[in-house]
Enzyme design. Structure first.
Site, short mmCIF file in Angstrom:
data_model
loop_
_atom_site.label_atom_id
_atom_site.label_comp_id
_atom_site.label_asym_id
_atom_site.label_seq_id
_atom_site.Cartn_x
_atom_site.Cartn_y
_atom_site.Cartn_z
N CYS A 173 0.82 -1.21 0.00
CA CYS A 173 0.00 0.00 0.00
C CYS A 173 0.86 1.26 0.00
CB CYS A 173 -0.95 0.00 1.19
SG CYS A 173 -0.13 -0.18 2.78
N MET A 174 2.10 1.16 0.48
CA MET A 174 3.02 2.31 0.52
C MET A 174 4.21 2.12 -0.40
SD MET A 174 3.04 3.15 4.62
CE MET A 174 3.55 1.49 5.06
#
Length: 951
Positions: free
Chosen positions: A919-920
Site C-alpha cells: 500500500c506504501m
C-alpha cells in the site's frame, strides 16, 4: 486254390496295415500306462491326506501351545501387564518372545496386552528413560540382532493389529492425537517412537516395515470400508483446520511422514521396495490425501523427498509398468487421484528456490503420462454444447461410454495444473538452458512440449494460454529451437520417454503442436504497431522463416503424408483413438493449429505486406493437384477447405471455375434446371425480387433466370433477356440492397460495408433479406457476373468463419482502436524490461539507509543481476504490480521506498526475510552482510508468494 505242398498255414494280413499281434501289444502297453497313472494318483492322494492330517494336528498342537504360553504370560504379567516391569523389555527377558508367539490381533485379550505393552514403553520413555537402553541394556552392539528383531516385529504387529481392527478404530486412526488414552493412539505413538530416525535401528526397522507392505496397510486404513468416505467428507475440513492450527498430527500421518522421510534420504541403505507397494503407488492414489494429511504434504513437498518419489515414478512409467492398485470406484480412478495429489504438492515444491532441473523433467514426464490417461475435462460452455449434442444422438454403442470423474477430483486436477504451476515448471525447465540445441535444451523442450500438448487436449485452454504466452520464455525458446533446426536442416529427435511419440516421429511435430496455439494466442491482442513497427513478439524476418516452416509442415501432413481421421466419428471415439495412436492424433492436431496460425499470418500480410504472397504457396501445386481438387472428397479438395492459402489465388479461381463447369456439364444445356421468368418494378426492385425469388429452391437458382423490367409508369420495358438484362438486374439490385439508406448495411469511415446491427428496427424481415442477398451473390458467382461490393475486412473475416481480434478493429472504428491502444501498453504498464536505473533515481530511503549506503549499493547490484522474470516478481512483491508505470517510476504513487528493517547487522535480524507494504510501495530490508545472502533472501521472499504473510 491249388495245394502247394507247404503244410504251414498262411499268415493273416490285416488290411489296416498292422498285424493283430502288434495291436494287442499296444493295447497292453496302454492299459499298463493307465494303471501306472492310477497308482501314482492314488499315492499323491494318500500323501496329501497325510500332509493335511499332519498340518491339522500341527496347527492344533500349535494352537494348544500358544494357549499354554498365553496362560503362562498372563499368570506372570497379568491381563493388563500390570506386573510388567522395566526389566521385561531387556534382552534377557522372554517377554517379547512369548508375546510374539501367541499374539493374535483378532483376540481382544491379546490386543489389550499389546496396547498395555506399548503404553508401558511410552511411559518409560516419557520418564526420560533411554529407549535404546530399555531394549538393549548397556551394550547395544552385543545384542544388536536380537534387539533389531524385537523392535521391527513389535512395530509391525502394532500396525497390523490396527489394520485388522480398522473398522472398529476408524474414528481414532485419522484424527489428531490429542487424546493419548485411546488404544489406537497408543499403538501409533509406540510405532513412531520405535522408528525414530535418531535410533540406531531406524534404518532396519523402516526397511522391514516397507518390505512388509505397510503403505498398503495404511491405504486400507485410510479407506476403511465405505462408511469412512462419508465420515471423511463430513470431517475433512474440520480435521485440516485442527491439524494446522494446533500442530497435532494423526498417528498414521506422523508415521507415514517418518517412513517417507527415511526412504527418500540419499544416505539410506535400505533395500529397494517393490514399486507396487511403495508410498507413491499406495498412498498417493488415495483421493485428496493432503486434505486428510495436511502436514504430510509439507514433508513430501521438500525438494529431496518429492524429487526422490517423482523420479521413482518416472522410472516406472518409462518401463510402462502398471503399479497402481485397483480403483476404489469409477469416479476415483487411481491415476487421476495420483495426478491430483502430485500436482497439489508440486506447486509447493516448484516455488522453492533452486528447484532442480532434473526434478522438473521427471515431474513433467509423470504429469504427461497421467494426463494422457485422463478423460478430457471440458469448460462449462463446452459441456453444455456436448450435452445438447448428445441428446440428439443415439447412444447405441458401448464405445461411447465416458469416464466421468468426481467433480471435486476434477477440480483438484484443474486447480493443480493452473497457470501458476505451468509458469513455475516452464521457468525451471528453460531457466537452465544456455544454448538452444544442446542435449539439456532438447530434454527441456521435449518435457515441456509433451506436457503442454496433453494439457491442451485435456484441460480448458483459456486457463493457461495467457500465462504461457506472456510470462514464460516458451515462445522464444521454441522458436529458437525450431529456427536452429530448420537452418541446419536437421531436426533433433525428442526423447521418446518424454514425448510419448515413437522415435521416428518428425522432430518438428511436437514443438509445432505447442508453439502454434500459444503464438496464435499472442497475436490475438497484438496491435499493428507492436507487430509491424516494434516487431514483437517475433521479428518480421523470423516470421518469414516461420511461414516457410509452417508451409512445409502442412504440405507434408496434408499432401505428402496425410492422416485421415473419421470426421463423422463421435467425440468419444476420436478421443479413444488419440489415446491409442498418439502419433496420428498429434499429426492431425498440428495440421489444424498450423493451418490456423498460417491463415492468421496471411491476414497480417494482407493488411500490410511484409513478405511476398508466394511465401504462403506450397511448392507442389501442379496440374495434377488442380485436377484432383476439382473433385469432392479427394485429398486435394480437403486441402482446399482446410488450408486454401497453400494454393495460389489464380489456381483456386481455376479450380472454382472448373467445378462450376462440371456442374453445368452434368446437367447439360437442356437439363433439369428450370427457366424462371420474373417481372420486376425498377422502383421496387428489392421487394419484388424478394417476393418472387425467395421461394426458389437450390436447383431453381442454378437454372436460367430471365427478368422483365417495369418502368416507373408501369409499362414493361422492351427487349429480350438473353443474359444482359439479368446482369443489369444484378447490378441494380445489389446497388439498392447494399445502399446504406436502405438500412440493411452501414459503412465505416473508409466507406466499407458491414451489416447494420439495427436493421431489425427498420425491416421486420431483415434476417430473410440477408439470406436472400446471400443467394443472389451465390447466383452471381455461379453465372460469372461480377458485382462491386466493398465489404469491410472484419465482415469478410466473419464470412470466412474466422474470429476477429484487436488488429481487426481499425477496419470498423479506427478512433476506438487508437483509444483502446492508449488505455492498454496505461492499464498494463510498460512491457519493456524493468528500468532499474530509473527506479533507483526515484527511490526514497528511511530507517538509516541513504543512496550511498553500502547495503543499498549491494541491493541495486543484486536487482540488476536478476532475470527479467525475477525483476517482475520483485516489483510485484513491493508494489503489487509486476509492471512499472508507462511513463517512468517518477509517476509511481507513492514513490518506491527502502526502509531499514529493525535490528542491526550483528543480531539475528540477518536471518529474517525482506518484507513489504504494497500500500506504501515500501520494502523493509535487513542489513545483510553480503550480496550472496541478500540475493538468496530476496529470491526466497519474492518466490514464496506467501500473500500478506510477508507483509
Amino acid at each position: 486254390m491249388f495245394f502247394s505242398g507247404d503244410p504251414t498255414s498262411r499268415k493273416r494280413v490285416a488290411l489296416g496295415g498292422r498285424s493283430s499281434k502288434e495291436r494287442d501289444t499296444q493295447k497292453l502297453m496302454e492299459q499298463t500306462r493307465m494303471e501306472r497313472d492310477r497308482r501314482l494318483w492314488q499315492r499323491k492322494q494318500n500323501a496329501s491326506a497325510i500332509k493335511i492330517q499332519k498340518c491339522f494336528r500341527g496347527r492344533k498342537a500349535a494352537k494348544a501351545e500358544r494357549a499354554k504360553v498365553r496362560e503362562q504370560f498372563l499368570s506372570r504379567y497379568g491381563s493388563y501387564c500390570q506386573n510388567a516391569e522395566r526389566c521385561c523389555f531387556c534382552p534377557d527377558s522372554d517377554y517379547f518372545r512369548q508375546l510374539f508367539f501367541f499374539f493374535n490381533a483378532r483376540n481382544a485379550g491379546d490386543f489389550t496386552i499389546l496396547v498395555e505393552t506399548c503404553r508401558g514403553i511410552l511411559n518409560l520413555v516419557r520418564d526420560n528413560d533411554n529407549i535404546v537402553s530399555l531394549f538393549a541394556g548397556v551394550d547395544y552392539s552385543a545384542v544388536l540382532a536380537l534387539v533389531d528383531h524385537r523392535v521391527k516385529n513389535l512395530a509391525y504387529i502394532c500396525i497390523l493389529s490396527l489394520y485388522q481392527n480398522r473398522s472398529h478404530f476408524r474414528q481414532q486412526l485419522l484424527v489428531p492425537d490429542a487424546d493419548s488414552v485411546m488404544q489406537a493412539t497408543v499403538l501409533l505413538e509406540a510405532v513412531a517412537a520405535l522408528i525414530d530416525p535418531k535410533l540406531p535401528w531406524a534404518c532396519k526397522a523402516v526397511s522391514y516395515l516397507c518390505q512388509k507392505n505397510v503403505f498398503a496397510l495404511f491405504r486400507e486404513i485410510v479407506l476403511a470400508e465405505r462408511g469412512l468416505l462419508t465420515y471423511l467428507a463430513n470431517t475433512l475440513q474440520e480435521n485440516a483446520k485442527t491439524s494446522s492450527s494446533t500442530g497435532n498430527l494423526s498417528g498414521v500421518e506422523h508415521i507415514t511422514g517418518i517412513l517417507i522421510s527415511h526412504s527418500g534420504q540419499n544416505s539410506c541403505s535400505c533395500p529397494n521396495v517393490d514399486p507396487k507397494f511403495c508410498f507413491s503407488s499406495q498412498m498417493l492414489t488415495v483421493p485428496f490425501l493432503w486434505k486428510n494429511f495436511p502436514s504430510l504434504k509439507g514433508v513430501f513437498s521438500t525438494q529431496g523427498l518429492s524429487q526422490h518419489y517423482i523420479h521413482q515414478m518416472s522410472l516406472c512409467l518409462q518401463n510402462h509398468t502398471n503399479l497402481l492398485p485397483s480403483d476404489i470406484s469409477a469416479e476415483y480412478p487411481g491415476y487421476a487421484c495420483l495426478l491430483g495429489n502430485i500436482l497439489e504438492a508440486a506447486g509447493v515444491t516448484l516455488s522453492q528456490p533452486a528447484c532442480p532441473f532434473e526434478m522438473a523433467v521427471d515431474l513433467a514426464a509423470v504429469s504427461t503420462f497421467l494426463l494422457e490417461a485422463l478423460p478430457p475435462i471440458k469448460s462449462s460452455s463446452q459441456k453444455a454444447k456436448e450435452d445438447a449434442a448428445m441428446i440428439e444422438e443415439d447412444a447405441d454403442s458401448a464405445d461411447d461410454i465416458q469416464i466421468v470423474l468426481d467433480k471435486d477430483l476434477e477440480r483438484q486436477i484443474i486447480t493443480g495444473i493452473d497457470s501458476r504451476f505451468l509458469l513455475q515448471l516452464i521457468n525451471v525447465l528453460f531457466g537452465g538452458i544456455s544454448a538452444v540445441g544442446d542435449d539439456r535444451s532438447v530434454v527441456a523442450i521435449g518435457a515441456a512440449c509433451a506436457l503442454l500438448h496433453v494439457t491442451f487436449n485435456t484441460l480448458p485452454l483459456e486457463r493457461v494460454m495467457t500465462v504461457l504466452a506472456y510470462r514464460t520464455e516458451l515462445v522464444r525458446v521454441l522458436w529458437e529451437f525450431m529456427k536452429n533446426c530448420h537452418d541446419n536442416k536437421r531436426w533433433s529427435s525428442l526423447p521418446e520417454h518424454l514425448s510419448l511419440l515413437p522415435g521416428d516421429s518428425p522432430g518438428w511435430l511436437l514443438p509445432l503442436a505447442v508453439f502454434c496455439p500459444v503464438y496464435k494466442h499472442m497475436l490475438m491482442i497484438v496491435d499493428n504497431e507492436e507487430f509491424y513497427e516494434q516487431e514483437r513478439p517475433l521479428s518480421l524476418r523470423d516470421i518469414r522463416s516461420l511461414i516457410v516452416i509452417l508451409r512445409q509442415a502442412l504440405w507434408q501432413l496434408l499432401w505428402l503424408n496425410p492422416t485421415a481421421p473419421n470426421a463423422s466419428a463421435k467425440t468419444t471415439s476420436r478421443e479413444n483413438t488419440s489415446k491409442q495412436n498418439p502419433n496420428e492424433s498429434i499429426k492431425h492436431r498440428v495440421s489444424i493449429v498450423a493451418s490456423e496460425l498460417l491463415s492468421q499470418l496471411q491476414d497480417w500480410n494482407n493488411r500490410r505486406e511484409f513478405t511476398p504472397p508466394s511465401d504462403f504457396h506450397a511448392d507442389g501445386v501442379d496440374d495434377f493437384f488442380i485436377s484432383q481438387a476439382v473433385v469432392d472428397g479427394t485429398k486435394a479438395n480437403e486441402i482446399m477447405k482446410l488450408a486454401p492459402f497453400l494454393i495460389p489465388f489464380t489456381s483456386r479461381v481455376k479450380i472454382f471455375n472448373s467445378q462450376l463447369v462440371a456442374v453445368k456439364q452434368r446437367h447439360g444445356p437442356h437439363g433439369v434446371f428450370a427457366r424462371n421468368r420474373f417481372t420486376i418494378r425498377r422502383d421496387r426492385i428489392l421487394e419484388d425480387a424478394y417476393n418472387q425469388m425467395s421461394a426458389l429452391s437450390e436447383e431453381d437458382l442454378r437454372g436460367l433466370i430471365r427478368v422483365t423490367f417495369v418502368n416507373e409508369l408501369g409499362v414493361e420495358e422492351a427487349g429480350i433477356d438473353g443474359g444482359g438484362i439479368f446482369k443489369d438486374f444484378m447490378e441494380n439490385i445489389t446497388r439498392a440492397a447494399f445502399d446504406v439508406q436502405y438500412g440493411l448495411f452501414k459503412e465505416t469511415v473508409d466507406h466499407l460495408l458491414y451489416p447494420n446491427p439495427g436493421s431489425g428496427l427498420i425491416h421486420e424481415q431483415h434476417l430473410q433479406f440477408f439470406h436472400f442477398l446471400g443467394c443472389l451473390l451465390a447466383k452471381a458467382m455461379f453465372e460469372g457476373v461480377l458485382v462491386d461490393i466493398p465489404f469491410a475486412t472484419f465482415f469478410l473475416s466473419k464470412l470466412k468463419q474466422k474470429f476477429n481480434y484487436l488488429n481487426d478493429l481499425p477496419s470498423l472504428d479506427p478512433e476506438l482502436y487508437r483509444h483502446l491502444i492508449f488505455l492498454k501498453l496505461l492499464i498494463s504498464g510498460s512491457l519493456e524490461s524493468l528500468d532499474v536505473d530509473d527506479l533507483r533515481i526515484h527511490t526514497n530511503y528511511a530507517g538509516g539507509y541513504h543512496k550511498e549506503h553500502y547495503v543499498i549499493d549491494m541491493f541495486w547490484d543484486v536487482i540488476k543481476g536478476f532475470s527479467l522474470e525475477n525483476q517482475k516478481k520483485f516489483l510485484k512483491f513491493v508494489t503489487g504490480c509486476s509492471r512499472g508505470p508507462l511513463l517512468g517510476f517518477k509517476y509511481l504513487e507513492p514513490l518506491f521506498c527502502i526502509q531499514r528493517a529493525a535490528g542491526n547487522a550483528s543480531d539475528e535480524a540477518l536471518d529474517r526475510l525482506p518484507t513489504s507494504a504494497t500500500c506504501m510501495n515500501l520494502l523493509k530490508l535487513p542489513p545483510y552482510r553480503s550480496k550472496e545472502q541478500m540475493e538468496a533472501k530476496l529470491l526466497y521472499a519474492i518466490n514464496a508468494e506467501a500473500g500478506f504473510d510477508l507483509s
